[in-house]
Write a protein that holds these residues in place. Structure first.
Motif, mmCIF file in Angstrom:
data_model
loop_
_atom_site.group_PDB
_atom_site.id
_atom_site.type_symbol
_atom_site.label_atom_id
_atom_site.label_comp_id
_atom_site.label_asym_id
_atom_site.label_seq_id
_atom_site.Cartn_x
_atom_site.Cartn_y
_atom_site.Cartn_z
ATOM 1 N N ILE A 93 62.809 -16.447 113.772
ATOM 2 C CA ILE A 93 63.578 -17.708 114.458
ATOM 3 C C ILE A 93 64.829 -17.143 115.504
ATOM 4 N N GLY A 94 64.818 -16.411 115.471
ATOM 5 C CA GLY A 94 66.691 -15.874 116.334
ATOM 6 C C GLY A 94 67.852 -16.255 115.149
ATOM 7 N N LEU A 95 68.889 -16.125 115.289
ATOM 8 C CA LEU A 95 70.092 -16.945 115.003
ATOM 9 C C LEU A 95 70.624 -18.099 114.993
ATOM 10 N N LEU A 96 70.645 -18.421 115.990
ATOM 11 C CA LEU A 96 71.302 -20.005 116.132
ATOM 12 C C LEU A 96 69.786 -21.298 114.970
ATOM 13 N N PRO A 97 69.019 -21.126 115.485
ATOM 14 C CA PRO A 97 68.047 -21.791 114.917
ATOM 15 C C PRO A 97 67.991 -21.641 112.955
ATOM 16 N N ALA A 98 68.233 -19.952 112.595
ATOM 17 C CA ALA A 98 68.285 -19.949 111.766
ATOM 18 C C ALA A 98 69.272 -20.532 110.881
ATOM 19 N N LEU A 99 70.263 -20.773 111.699
ATOM 20 C CA LEU A 99 71.432 -21.181 110.766
ATOM 21 C C LEU A 99 71.800 -22.349 110.986
ATOM 22 N N LEU A 100 71.044 -23.317 111.752
ATOM 23 C CA LEU A 100 70.671 -24.813 111.918
ATOM 24 C C LEU A 100 69.452 -25.133 110.680
ATOM 25 N N LEU A 101 69.320 -24.745 110.576
ATOM 26 C CA LEU A 101 68.180 -24.258 109.257
ATOM 27 C C LEU A 101 68.481 -24.223 107.963
ATOM 28 N N PHE A 102 69.241 -23.281 107.887
ATOM 29 C CA PHE A 102 70.491 -23.380 106.241
ATOM 30 C C PHE A 102 71.177 -24.408 106.235
ATOM 31 N N TYR A 103 71.952 -25.043 107.986
ATOM 32 C CA TYR A 103 73.100 -25.654 107.446
ATOM 33 C C TYR A 103 72.606 -27.082 107.134
ATOM 34 N N VAL A 104 71.104 -27.431 107.808
ATOM 35 C CA VAL A 104 70.806 -28.495 107.358
ATOM 36 C C VAL A 104 69.862 -28.636 105.356
ATOM 37 N N LEU A 105 69.300 -27.877 105.589
ATOM 38 C CA LEU A 105 68.996 -27.247 103.809
ATOM 39 C C LEU A 105 70.360 -27.072 102.978
ATOM 40 N N TRP A 106 71.272 -26.891 103.208
ATOM 41 C CA TRP A 106 72.314 -26.135 102.210
ATOM 42 C C TRP A 106 73.188 -27.732 102.139
ATOM 43 N N LEU A 107 73.060 -28.809 103.194
ATOM 44 C CA LEU A 107 73.941 -30.223 103.401
ATOM 45 C C LEU A 107 73.017 -30.370 102.230
ATOM 46 N N LYS A 108 71.574 -30.436 102.296
ATOM 47 C CA LYS A 108 70.183 -31.788 101.984
ATOM 48 C C LYS A 108 70.230 -30.943 100.524
ATOM 49 N N LEU A 109 69.656 -29.760 99.886
ATOM 50 C CA LEU A 109 69.743 -29.489 98.740
ATOM 51 C C LEU A 109 70.906 -29.362 97.572
ATOM 52 N N TYR A 110 71.919 -28.959 98.670
ATOM 53 C CA TYR A 110 73.105 -28.130 97.793
ATOM 54 C C TYR A 110 74.181 -28.956 97.640
ATOM 55 N N ALA A 111 74.232 -29.562 98.502
ATOM 56 C CA ALA A 111 75.430 -30.394 98.968
ATOM 57 C C ALA A 111 75.261 -31.917 98.124
ATOM 58 N N LYS A 112 74.107 -32.049 98.545
ATOM 59 C CA LYS A 112 73.271 -33.380 97.555
ATOM 60 C C LYS A 112 73.720 -35.004 99.353
ATOM 61 N N VAL A 113 74.082 -34.286 100.451
ATOM 62 C CA VAL A 113 74.698 -34.787 101.179
ATOM 63 C C VAL A 113 74.075 -36.003 101.808
ATOM 64 N N ASP A 114 73.926 -37.280 101.997
ATOM 65 C CA ASP A 114 73.191 -38.352 103.121
ATOM 66 C C ASP A 114 72.420 -37.746 104.152
ATOM 67 N N TRP A 115 70.900 -38.495 104.425
ATOM 68 C CA TRP A 115 70.511 -38.111 106.205
ATOM 69 C C TRP A 115 72.110 -38.357 107.290
ATOM 70 N N LYS A 116 72.415 -39.336 107.178
ATOM 71 C CA LYS A 116 73.117 -40.046 108.047
ATOM 72 C C LYS A 116 74.236 -38.693 108.274
ATOM 73 N N ALA A 121 76.663 -33.737 111.130
ATOM 74 C CA ALA A 121 78.023 -32.653 110.573
ATOM 75 C C ALA A 121 76.685 -31.622 111.939
ATOM 76 N N THR A 122 75.720 -31.747 111.400
ATOM 77 C CA THR A 122 74.784 -30.491 112.422
ATOM 78 C C THR A 122 74.907 -30.879 113.601
ATOM 79 N N ALA A 123 74.821 -31.565 114.262
ATOM 80 C CA ALA A 123 75.285 -31.510 115.530
ATOM 81 C C ALA A 123 76.295 -31.686 115.827
ATOM 82 N N VAL A 124 77.534 -31.778 115.295
ATOM 83 C CA VAL A 124 78.263 -31.547 115.556
ATOM 84 C C VAL A 124 79.355 -29.787 115.285
ATOM 85 N N MET A 125 78.544 -29.473 114.439
ATOM 86 C CA MET A 125 78.148 -27.491 114.068
ATOM 87 C C MET A 125 78.028 -27.250 115.029
#
Length: 151
Positions: A93-116, A121-125
């Motif tokens: 899928i390319g580097l940017l989409p892969a990093l975007l997907l990783f960032y969202v999954l990491w924040l949700k699954l590992y860091a347990k950050v709320d959706w908002k 954070a994903t949009a800013v990053m």
């Protein structure tokens, strides 16, 4: 534990090997400097970063013999698996989409950050990475097979 290599030594040896690979790629595959103009080619910055990593790795290898052995935590496996998944996803899928997907999954699954917070954070990053590197510095990120099929 005589005869076994400590994790303190293994990690800098691996990073040193990776830096040599990236120095080779930067020098011979991507090129360092465009002779027809006064601008660097795609391999200059990876070469510089890999050279600094190689120097740091050598210092870490030397200093690791003076340190006590570190313990291996299972949380490290999550990061290693995530990095391997990014590498594999980049091919498809390319580097940017892969990093975007990783960032969202990491924040949700590992860091347990709320959706908002995750969405903001994903949009800013993504804006920083895309506009800073792709638009501003004109760095071409790898495009995956999916993108190449449609273009």
């Amino acid at each position: 534990m005589k005869g076994k290599m400590k994790l303190n030594v293994i990690f800098p040896v691996v990073t040193a090997a990776l830096s040599v690979i990236w120095m080779y790629k930067g020098l011979f595959e991507y090129g360092m400097w465009d002779a027809s103009s006064t601008s660097p080619k795609d391999g200059l910055f990876p070469f510089i970063i890999a050279a600094v990593l190689l120097i740091a790795s050598i210092f870490n290898i030397i200093s690791s013999f003076k340190e006590e052995a570190v313990t291996f935590e299972k949380n490290v496996l999550y990061l290693m698996a995530a990095l391997a998944a990014i590498y594999i996803a980049t091919e498809y899928i390319g580097l940017l989409p892969a990093l975007l997907l990783f960032y969202v999954l990491w924040l949700k699954l590992y860091a347990k950050v709320d959706w908002k917070t995750t969405i903001i954070a994903t949009a800013v990053m993504f804006a920083i990475v895309y506009f800073g590197f792709s638009v501003g510095l004109k760095i071409r990120f790898p495009k995956g097979l999916l993108f190449k099929m449609f273009m």
